[in-house]
Design a protein around this motif. Sequence first.
Motif, mmCIF file in Angstrom:
data_model
loop_
_atom_site.group_PDB
_atom_site.id
_atom_site.type_symbol
_atom_site.label_atom_id
_atom_site.label_comp_id
_atom_site.label_asym_id
_atom_site.label_seq_id
_atom_site.Cartn_x
_atom_site.Cartn_y
_atom_site.Cartn_z
ATOM 1 N N ALA A 40 39.572 10.557 37.237
ATOM 2 C CA ALA A 40 40.453 10.620 38.401
ATOM 3 C C ALA A 40 39.983 9.623 39.436
ATOM 4 C CB ALA A 40 40.474 12.026 38.991
ATOM 5 N N THR A 41 40.877 9.195 40.291
ATOM 6 C CA THR A 41 40.527 8.242 41.336
ATOM 7 C C THR A 41 39.542 8.848 42.313
ATOM 8 O OG1 THR A 41 42.718 7.271 41.125
ATOM 9 C CG2 THR A 41 41.470 6.751 43.119
ATOM 10 N N ASP A 42 39.773 10.078 42.701
ATOM 11 C CA ASP A 42 38.928 10.742 43.677
ATOM 12 C C ASP A 42 38.786 12.203 43.285
ATOM 13 O OD1 ASP A 42 37.422 11.233 45.899
ATOM 14 O OD2 ASP A 42 39.138 11.559 47.211
ATOM 15 N N THR A 43 37.566 12.724 43.281
ATOM 16 C CA THR A 43 37.303 14.108 42.926
ATOM 17 C C THR A 43 36.907 14.878 44.175
ATOM 18 O OG1 THR A 43 36.610 13.533 40.686
ATOM 19 C CG2 THR A 43 35.912 15.666 41.537
ATOM 20 N N ILE A 44 37.588 15.996 44.404
ATOM 21 C CA ILE A 44 37.298 16.857 45.549
ATOM 22 C C ILE A 44 36.770 18.176 45.020
ATOM 23 C CG2 ILE A 44 38.246 18.005 47.585
ATOM 24 C CD1 ILE A 44 40.418 15.952 47.689
ATOM 25 N N ARG A 45 35.578 18.537 45.424
ATOM 26 C CA ARG A 45 34.976 19.799 45.004
ATOM 27 C C ARG A 45 35.261 20.852 46.076
ATOM 28 N NH1 ARG A 45 30.805 19.305 41.069
ATOM 29 N NH2 ARG A 45 30.580 17.156 40.368
ATOM 30 N N LEU A 46 35.990 21.895 45.702
ATOM 31 C CA LEU A 46 36.390 22.926 46.652
ATOM 32 C C LEU A 46 36.219 24.302 46.031
ATOM 33 C CD1 LEU A 46 39.749 21.385 47.963
ATOM 34 C CD2 LEU A 46 37.604 21.523 49.222
ATOM 35 N N ASN A 47 35.710 25.233 46.847
ATOM 36 C CA ASN A 47 35.748 26.621 46.401
ATOM 37 C C ASN A 47 37.075 27.229 46.840
ATOM 38 O OD1 ASN A 47 35.498 27.384 49.134
ATOM 39 N ND2 ASN A 47 33.265 27.489 48.992
ATOM 40 N N LEU A 48 37.326 28.446 46.432
ATOM 41 C CA LEU A 48 38.641 29.044 46.664
ATOM 42 C C LEU A 48 38.946 29.263 48.145
ATOM 43 C CD1 LEU A 48 41.117 29.851 45.201
ATOM 44 C CD2 LEU A 48 40.117 32.074 44.688
ATOM 45 N N GLN A 244 48.651 16.789 48.275
ATOM 46 C CA GLN A 244 47.544 15.878 48.023
ATOM 47 C C GLN A 244 48.056 14.653 47.290
ATOM 48 O OE1 GLN A 244 44.534 14.934 49.223
ATOM 49 N NE2 GLN A 244 43.789 17.008 48.873
ATOM 50 N N SER A 245 47.318 13.557 47.398
ATOM 51 C CA SER A 245 47.711 12.316 46.736
ATOM 52 C C SER A 245 47.580 12.467 45.225
ATOM 53 C CB SER A 245 46.829 11.157 47.219
ATOM 54 O OG SER A 245 45.470 11.407 46.939
ATOM 55 N N ALA A 246 48.333 11.615 44.496
ATOM 56 C CA ALA A 246 48.422 11.746 43.035
ATOM 57 C C ALA A 246 47.108 11.416 42.339
ATOM 58 C CB ALA A 246 49.535 10.854 42.499
ATOM 59 N N GLY A 247 46.259 10.569 42.928
ATOM 60 C CA GLY A 247 45.031 10.160 42.261
ATOM 61 C C GLY A 247 43.851 11.080 42.490
ATOM 62 N N THR A 248 44.077 12.232 43.085
ATOM 63 C CA THR A 248 42.987 13.143 43.431
ATOM 64 C C THR A 248 42.808 14.206 42.356
ATOM 65 O OG1 THR A 248 43.408 12.812 45.781
ATOM 66 C CG2 THR A 248 42.127 14.752 45.162
ATOM 67 N N PHE A 249 41.567 14.443 41.959
ATOM 68 C CA PHE A 249 41.253 15.526 41.022
ATOM 69 C C PHE A 249 40.532 16.622 41.791
ATOM 70 C CE2 PHE A 249 38.858 17.910 37.926
ATOM 71 C CZ PHE A 249 39.751 18.019 36.870
ATOM 72 N N ILE A 250 41.072 17.812 41.757
ATOM 73 C CA ILE A 250 40.497 18.958 42.465
ATOM 74 C C ILE A 250 39.606 19.715 41.488
ATOM 75 C CG2 ILE A 250 41.007 21.084 43.712
ATOM 76 C CD1 ILE A 250 43.761 19.773 44.375
ATOM 77 N N LEU A 251 38.323 19.749 41.778
ATOM 78 C CA LEU A 251 37.350 20.386 40.888
ATOM 79 C C LEU A 251 36.906 21.714 41.490
ATOM 80 C CD1 LEU A 251 35.545 20.217 38.366
ATOM 81 C CD2 LEU A 251 33.818 19.114 39.787
ATOM 82 N N PRO A 252 37.233 22.831 40.846
ATOM 83 C CA PRO A 252 36.763 24.129 41.357
ATOM 84 C C PRO A 252 35.267 24.260 41.173
ATOM 85 C CG PRO A 252 37.889 24.395 39.259
ATOM 86 C CD PRO A 252 38.071 22.962 39.645
ATOM 87 N N THR A 253 34.600 24.780 42.180
ATOM 88 C CA THR A 253 33.137 24.841 42.140
ATOM 89 C C THR A 253 32.612 26.187 41.659
ATOM 90 O OG1 THR A 253 33.132 25.479 44.481
ATOM 91 C CG2 THR A 253 32.921 23.121 43.963
ATOM 92 N N GLU A 254 33.287 27.273 42.036
ATOM 93 C CA GLU A 254 32.813 28.593 41.636
ATOM 94 C C GLU A 254 33.971 29.577 41.684
ATOM 95 O OE1 GLU A 254 29.925 30.079 44.346
ATOM 96 O OE2 GLU A 254 31.095 29.595 46.138
ATOM 97 N N LEU A 255 33.852 30.605 40.883
ATOM 98 C CA LEU A 255 34.854 31.669 40.884
ATOM 99 C C LEU A 255 34.174 32.954 40.422
ATOM 100 C CD1 LEU A 255 37.920 32.112 41.395
ATOM 101 C CD2 LEU A 255 38.204 32.017 38.934
ATOM 102 N N PRO A 256 33.521 33.644 41.345
ATOM 103 C CA PRO A 256 32.844 34.884 40.945
ATOM 104 C C PRO A 256 33.868 35.946 40.568
ATOM 105 C CG PRO A 256 32.797 34.609 43.331
ATOM 106 C CD PRO A 256 33.359 33.333 42.770
ATOM 107 N N VAL A 257 33.721 36.472 39.366
ATOM 108 C CA VAL A 257 34.614 37.525 38.891
ATOM 109 C C VAL A 257 34.007 38.871 39.262
ATOM 110 C CG1 VAL A 257 35.734 38.562 36.906
ATOM 111 C CG2 VAL A 257 35.447 36.080 37.016
ATOM 112 N N THR A 258 34.708 39.598 40.112
ATOM 113 C CA THR A 258 34.196 40.891 40.556
ATOM 114 C C THR A 258 34.647 41.987 39.607
ATOM 115 O OG1 THR A 258 34.222 42.493 42.373
ATOM 116 C CG2 THR A 258 36.218 41.188 42.032
ATOM 117 N N THR A 259 33.820 42.994 39.479
ATOM 118 C CA THR A 259 34.164 44.165 38.659
ATOM 119 C C THR A 259 34.193 45.408 39.542
ATOM 120 O OG1 THR A 259 31.817 44.387 38.049
ATOM 121 C CG2 THR A 259 33.254 43.194 36.522
#
Length: 447
Positions: A40-48, A244-259
């Motif tokens: 991807a042109t640009d990677t953005i690391r974001l949590n939820l 968001q712009s078309a060249g951006t890749f959104i990378l999820p950083t974490e997703l804690p699964v609660t029980t």
Amino acid sequence: MTFSIGSGPRSWLFSNLFWLIGLAAQAQPRTVDVPTTPTATDTIRLNLPQLEAQVLARNYQLLAQKYQIDIAGANITQAGLRPNPNLWFQTNLYNPNTGKVLPLATPSQAELNAQTFNSGYVALQLQQVILLAGKRSKLIALAESNRSLAQIAFRDVLRSIRYQLYSTYADLYFDLQALNLFQAELARQQRLVESTRIALQTGGAAQYEVTRLDVANRDLQANISNYRAQIADEQATLRVLLRQSAGTFILPTELPVTTKPMPVLASALDSALTNRPDLALTQEQITNAQRSLTLEKARRTPDLTLGVLYERYGNAFTNFTGLQAAMDLPVRNRNQGGIRAAELASKTAEAGVENQQAVVQSDVLNAYDKLNAYYAQLNDRPAGYLDRIQTISTEATKAYNGRVIGLLDYLDKIRTYQQAQLNHINLLNNLFQSQQQLDYVTNTRFF
């Protein structure tokens, strides 16, 4: 099928050479915790939470719905405004007797004595419409109900966008994990294919083994392509939500699964009936229809027009001041059609509430049953299950390289390992998605 090795020195050399090459392949690095990111042109690391904050600030649908609330507020202001007064002016444009244009001069004394007014004629009329039967207050009440509808619609759009965001983010997060799994498996098996090719040249492996491993790698490549396609769709959805712009890749950083424990079903149903904006929308539509009906009934009463008329040199005496009053006679048109239409709209709205309540209850029961099934699946797994499946791939490769097991047995174990890992990823995703669905159908943060 087991490939046997002879007891001679050459066979011993081939067998140990093949085994050493396999161990070298296993010694190379395997999977990493962070999923592989496609180009991807640009990677953005974001949590939820970060992603949700950006969506709330930038999403087009939310902004557009906020404007609808502002529009409805402006309509309330407009409904409260009284009708403007009407000013009417009239004079003589051209007098054919004198040939003068706009003869506004005061008549001479001789003309006054002869009662001949060739100039000076002016007429002024001021009128005001008075709304009767409380139409203005009823218009304001209807406009306020329209604003309530816009506010509830905003809550419903917000609920839907949040659910779409959480669902897509989770799909992306777990699809990246599955992609990472298959990429790591492909890298490991490619190394195994290379070691098998070397053994083939020295007589330590059969040609069909290389071919069969190549076929297995093709299956892995197909899975990788499928997950890349799914990830592309999820990226497209997130880009639209974020504008968001078309060249951006959104990378999820974490997703804690609660029980966390599931809520009591009665509590979930009560929360849905209390908090669901789509149900509140149908209930407000009843209020809106009733206010509309009240307004239509008030329109049976005609409005009153009051006015004052001043006329110089054109009426019973020189300076005439008159009082005016006008009203339509409700002989034929008593707004029968408008009232009937409003009555039918009110009945439709009342029937819609009952239907929507049934829909809400069905949604909650459906989501609750799904979540309960995934909780049961998670709780039914034996202790140490994940730790045991981690060793299947490594042990199977070592056993195959050491010729303890045959190719078909090896591939079966590898497929078992891959499916077990994929089932674990899918279970976590399904559990999270079911939790979010229950939150969505109840409009309550249980998880």
